[in-house]
Design an enzyme around this catalytic site. Structure first.
Site, PDB file in Angstrom:
ATOM      1  N   GLU A  79      39.410  37.664  54.710  1.00  0.00           N
ATOM      2  CA  GLU A  79      38.453  37.195  53.702  1.00  0.00           C
ATOM      3  C   GLU A  79      37.853  35.861  54.174  1.00  0.00           C
ATOM      4  O   GLU A  79      38.548  35.040  54.776  1.00  0.00           O
ATOM      5  CB  GLU A  79      39.200  36.976  52.378  1.00  0.00           C
ATOM      6  CG  GLU A  79      38.323  36.555  51.228  1.00  0.00           C
ATOM      7  CD  GLU A  79      39.128  36.237  49.954  1.00  0.00           C
ATOM      8  OE1 GLU A  79      40.308  35.853  50.063  1.00  0.00           O
ATOM      9  OE2 GLU A  79      38.565  36.364  48.866  1.00  0.00           O
TER      10      GLU A  79
ATOM     11  N   LYS B  69      34.940  42.129  45.351  1.00  0.00           N
ATOM     12  CA  LYS B  69      36.178  41.559  44.803  1.00  0.00           C
ATOM     13  C   LYS B  69      36.045  41.349  43.291  1.00  0.00           C
ATOM     14  O   LYS B  69      35.045  40.807  42.810  1.00  0.00           O
ATOM     15  CB  LYS B  69      36.479  40.236  45.489  1.00  0.00           C
ATOM     16  CG  LYS B  69      37.782  39.569  45.070  1.00  0.00           C
ATOM     17  CD  LYS B  69      37.940  38.225  45.795  1.00  0.00           C
ATOM     18  CE  LYS B  69      39.261  37.554  45.485  1.00  0.00           C
ATOM     19  NZ  LYS B  69      39.335  36.233  46.152  1.00  0.00           N
TER      20      LYS B  69
ATOM     21  N   CYS C 178      42.616  39.773  48.465  1.00  0.00           N
ATOM     22  CA  CYS C 178      43.345  38.546  48.093  1.00  0.00           C
ATOM     23  C   CYS C 178      43.934  38.586  46.676  1.00  0.00           C
ATOM     24  O   CYS C 178      44.865  39.328  46.421  1.00  0.00           O
ATOM     25  CB  CYS C 178      42.444  37.335  48.296  1.00  0.00           C
ATOM     26  SG  CYS C 178      43.358  35.786  48.457  1.00  0.00           S
TER      27      CYS C 178
END
Ligand SMILES: *[C@@H]1O[C@H](CO)[C@@H](O)[C@H](O)[C@H]1NC(C)=O
Ligand SMILES: *[C@@H]1O[C@H](CO)[C@@H](O)[C@H](O)[C@H]1NC(C)=O
Ligand SMILES: *[C@@H]1O[C@H](CO)[C@@H](O)[C@H](O)[C@H]1NC(C)=O
Ligand SMILES: *[C@@H]1O[C@H](CO)[C@@H](O)[C@H](O)[C@H]1NC(C)=O
Ligand SMILES: *[C@@H]1O[C@H](CO)[C@@H](O)[C@H](O)[C@H]1NC(C)=O
Ligand SMILES: *[C@@H]1O[C@H](CO)[C@@H](O)[C@H](O)[C@H]1NC(C)=O
Ligand SMILES: *[C@@H]1O[C@H](CO)[C@@H](O)[C@H](O)[C@H]1NC(C)=O
Length: 517
Positions: free
Chosen positions: A80, A179, A211
């Site tokens: 990321e 995301k 994440c």
């Protein structure tokens, strides 16, 4: 009869055809990248300067991708924020963004570079995949124009998303994921709902998230439980936090607890405590990397099962509370004390003797530990802790945690504070808890931030026990549970709060209209 037996053999034939070219295992790669960061500015840089910086980062990713392909990898995951870092406002990230089309467009940017306007980053990533015949996952920024008259649309007329793209070995865009659970990222918007993004290959079915998403039910758990993916691709920019949330510790435990392959690529920035990548299988880690010494990136490769569920070694499902709810709490000396892990107040009890049986409870969660140390070091104190409640400052996620850990000093108020070294080895440990959730992951972290592959297992009744002889010196042995149904809100911050309001009103109007008619 004839017709049906014909259909059966046709089906068998089809299955055989399908399996030709299917692979039992594949070689996976992850690259931990030391991101070249932009200078912090309050005014946006030009699009050319933004591209210049991204190309510098892609130059480094290119070397890793070539190296991985040369060593036979079929897929590589990069981290990321790998192209531009993490400190931005909505305005300063803007020159870094490109419009990423829906994969249904069937687009090979490397071959058809002008089809969707000016997309130099997507063209280069696609060419890297195509030229090296390897699947590539990269994380970049997507911008989507919206109607400014719509009150949801941000003032600059674009939604801005933290986005993963995947190109197949021909350079075709096969997946795009925005995301959902942002973590302090004012530069990006929250998509309307969690996206469940999967794609199929000859080496298994893949799912994607990013994440902070790993802490929530959607899309992470749904991809595994309902979409039955074999492997999760997981780019991250993860700041390590001891004792429970160090990257290699948490991610390897997630793969075991969720019984899925997890390819985790972290950014590398030792000043930000960002390191820790790995290739994690449901049985145990295949390879991992944690390095707080050097400033450089690292390529990891490992062979993994394409379909771990079909493997004879696939772990059976665990009932996380079966053992703990059937035994009687061990009689304690009632010397429970309170100490904090980050902002969470745990109830602890000290491991006073060299060996023993202990129970500590908080609310409905009771944690049981049986243990025998090889020898108790005079200057080391261990404690057993329990926590059941909403976690942290945001107090949105409901956690249930049982943890045995080394305290920072012999002063019990320091239990739960970060500590990186230990010298006490355990001949035996067995940890269990009366969890109210089925989502529990088993963490074991050894001195100097090491994992313990092959040296522990989870029994079907939910006990986390050591295996294959005494342990190396232990920092923590934990069962980390997430009780999603008790979260304080299933909606992350940002635009989606108002999004639900604006979605609900038309739906309510529709229902009212329908009832009147
Ligand atoms: C891919 O290969 C072509 C020629 O085969 C070359 O022109 C191009 O620069 C390469 N691109 C990358 C990103 O390696
Ligand atoms: C992958 O294949 C399965 C059947 O094996 C199918 O159900 C699923 O829709 C496919 N997924 C994608 C994204 O094509
Ligand atoms: C990194 O971790 C150490 C030890 O856990 C901590 O003291 C320090 O504040 C952390 N650094 C950052 C930037 O969070
Ligand atoms: C887990 O085990 C406990 C105790 O034996 C039992 O009450 C419970 O129903 C089990 N849970 C599941 C999901 O099987
Ligand atoms: C812990 O309990 C087990 C039985 O559950 C018993 O065999 C063992 O002796 C106990 N250990 C200690 C140190 O009390
Ligand atoms: C244990 O935690 C509960 C909160 O669930 C608290 O009421 C109790 O006082 C704690 N016990 C000790 C000894 O800290
Ligand atoms: C333990 O630490 C606390 C503060 O963290 C301090 O107030 C206390 O005096 C210390 N106790 C001992 C015995 O050193």
């Amino acid at each position: 009869m004839i017709a049906s037996s014909f259909r059966t053999s046709a089906a068998v034939f089809a299955v055989i055809i399908l399996h030709v070219g299917a692979l039992d295992t594949f070689i996976a790669a992850v690259y931990e990248h030391a991101v070249i960061l932009p200078k912090t500015t309050v005014t946006p840089v030009s699009q050319d300067d933004a591209l210049l910086l991204m190309n510098k980062n892609i130059d480094i990713l290119e070397r890793a991708i070539k190296q991985a392909a040369k060593q036979g990898a079929q897929i590589i995951v990069t981290p990321e924020d790998a192209l531009y870092g993490w400190t931005f406002t909505r305005e300063t990230i803007f020159p870094y963004l490109e419009d990423v089309p829906d994969p249904q467009a069937n687009w090979i940017p490397c071959q058809d570079s002008n089809r969707f306007g000016y997309t130099p980053v997507q063209v280069r990533l696609s060419c890297l995949a195509k030229n090296n015949s390897i699947y590539v996952l990269a994380n970049m920024g997507d911008k989507k124009p919206c109607n400014r008259h719509n009150s949801m649309c941000p003032p600059n007329g674009y939604y801005q998303y933290n986005t993963n793209v995947v190109y197949d070995a021909e350079g075709k865009l096969v997946a795009r994921y925005h995301k959902y659970h942002l973590y302090s990222e004012p530069q990006f918007d929250v998509p309307e709902k969690p996206e469940l993004v999967t794609f199929n290959t000859t080496f298994g079915r893949f799912g994607i998230f990013t994440c902070f998403d790993i802490f929530f039910h959607d899309p992470a758990v749904t991809l595994v439980k309902d979409f039955h993916v074999d492997t999760i691709l997981f780019p991250t920019a993860w700041m390590n936090v001891l004792p429970l949330l160090t990257a290699i510790e948490f991610h390897s435990a997630w793969a075991v607890g969720m019984r899925v392959n997890l390819l985790a690529a972290n950014t590398h920035n030792i000043h930000m405590n960002m390191t820790g990548s790995g290739i994690y299988a449901p049985q145990s880690p295949k390879v991992y990397h944690h390095d707080m010494e050097t400033e450089s990136g690292k390529l990891l490769l490992a062979e993994v099962d394409s379909h771990p569920r079909d493997s004879p070694a696939y772990p059976t499902a665990v009932n996380w509370s079966a053992h703990a709810t059937t035994i009687r709490p061990f009689p304690g000396k009632k010397n429970t004390f309170r100490a904090f892990i980050s902002r969470d107040a745990f109830n602890f009890t000290e491991l006073f003797e060299n060996a023993g049986n202990l129970t500590v409870c908080q609310k409905d969660l009771c944690c049981h530990l049986s243990y025998r140390m090889l020898g108790k070091e005079e200057d080391e104190v261990y404690a057993l802790g329990a926590f059941s409640g909403l976690h942290g400052r945001r107090r949105k996620e409901y956690w249930q945690v049982c943890t045995m850990l080394k305290c920072k000093t012999t002063n019990l108020t320091t239990c739960g504070r970060p500590v990186e070294t230990a010298s006490t080895r355990f001949e035996m440990f067995s940890l269990s808890g009366t969890f109210g959730t089925e989502y529990v992951i088993p963490e074991v972290l050894l001195t100097k931030i090491h994992l313990s592959p092959g040296k522990f297992e989870v029994l079907q009744d939910g006990r986390l026990v050591n295996k294959n002889g005494p342990s190396e010196p232990i920092l923590t042995v934990s069962l980390f549970g997430r009780w999603y149904a008790k979260d304080s809100s299933s909606i992350p911050g940002g635009t989606s709060n108002s999004a639900t309001t604006y979605l609900l009103i038309p739906i309510l109007l529709m229902i009212i209209a329908w009832q009147i008619l």
